[in-house]
Design a protein around this motif. Structure first.
Motif, PDB file in Angstrom:
ATOM      1  N   CYS A 174      -5.938 -39.419 -17.710  1.00  0.00           N
ATOM      2  CA  CYS A 174      -6.050 -37.986 -17.464  1.00  0.00           C
ATOM      3  C   CYS A 174      -5.031 -37.237 -18.342  1.00  0.00           C
ATOM      4  CB  CYS A 174      -5.796 -37.704 -15.986  1.00  0.00           C
ATOM      5  SG  CYS A 174      -5.862 -35.972 -15.556  1.00  0.00           S
ATOM      6  N   PRO A 175      -5.455 -36.197 -19.060  1.00  0.00           N
ATOM      7  CA  PRO A 175      -4.521 -35.486 -19.937  1.00  0.00           C
ATOM      8  C   PRO A 175      -3.467 -34.654 -19.180  1.00  0.00           C
ATOM      9  CG  PRO A 175      -6.696 -34.497 -20.055  1.00  0.00           C
ATOM     10  CD  PRO A 175      -6.817 -35.712 -19.186  1.00  0.00           C
ATOM     11  N   GLU A 176      -3.752 -34.261 -17.935  1.00  0.00           N
ATOM     12  CA  GLU A 176      -2.824 -33.421 -17.172  1.00  0.00           C
ATOM     13  C   GLU A 176      -1.769 -34.225 -16.417  1.00  0.00           C
ATOM     14  OE1 GLU A 176      -6.254 -32.997 -16.625  1.00  0.00           O
ATOM     15  OE2 GLU A 176      -6.466 -31.309 -17.991  1.00  0.00           O
ATOM     16  N   ALA A 177      -2.019 -35.497 -16.188  1.00  0.00           N
ATOM     17  CA  ALA A 177      -1.091 -36.314 -15.400  1.00  0.00           C
ATOM     18  C   ALA A 177      -1.155 -37.761 -15.882  1.00  0.00           C
ATOM     19  CB  ALA A 177      -1.469 -36.241 -13.918  1.00  0.00           C
TER      20      ALA A 177
END
Length: 91
Positions: free
Chosen positions: A24-27
């Protein structure tokens, strides 16, 4: 023949199968893609009973367990019919 009493909570273990293809790019977590395959088995004390019968199916096992809001009671009934165990449910 051995007499065994198993006392404890029972629940259902649910396994969901899938794949993780990317992060996941956000986390810092994997993105899980559910394949739609789901497996439900007896857990906790009911799993102990299952394991006892896997080792020695000639044992006489009594299961004293709780009543859950999930479907574990119907699965415990299935365990009773399959192995002939006696069980009691407490609230």
């Amino acid at each position: 023949m051995t007499n065994i009493a198993v006392i404890g909570e029972s629940c259902l273990d649910e396994y969901v199968y899938g794949t993780c293809d990317r992060v996941c790019p956000e986390a810092a977590a994997l993105c899980f893609k559910n394949s739609g395959i789901k497996k439900t088995t007896l857990g906790m004390a009911a799993n102990v009973v299952n394991n006892i019968y896997a080792i020695d199916n000639k044992s006489n096992v009594d299961l004293i367990t709780n009543k859950n809001s999930d479907r574990s009671e119907e699965h415990t009934s299935e365990l009773q019919s399959r192995f002939g165990i006696s069980y009691a449910v407490f609230c």
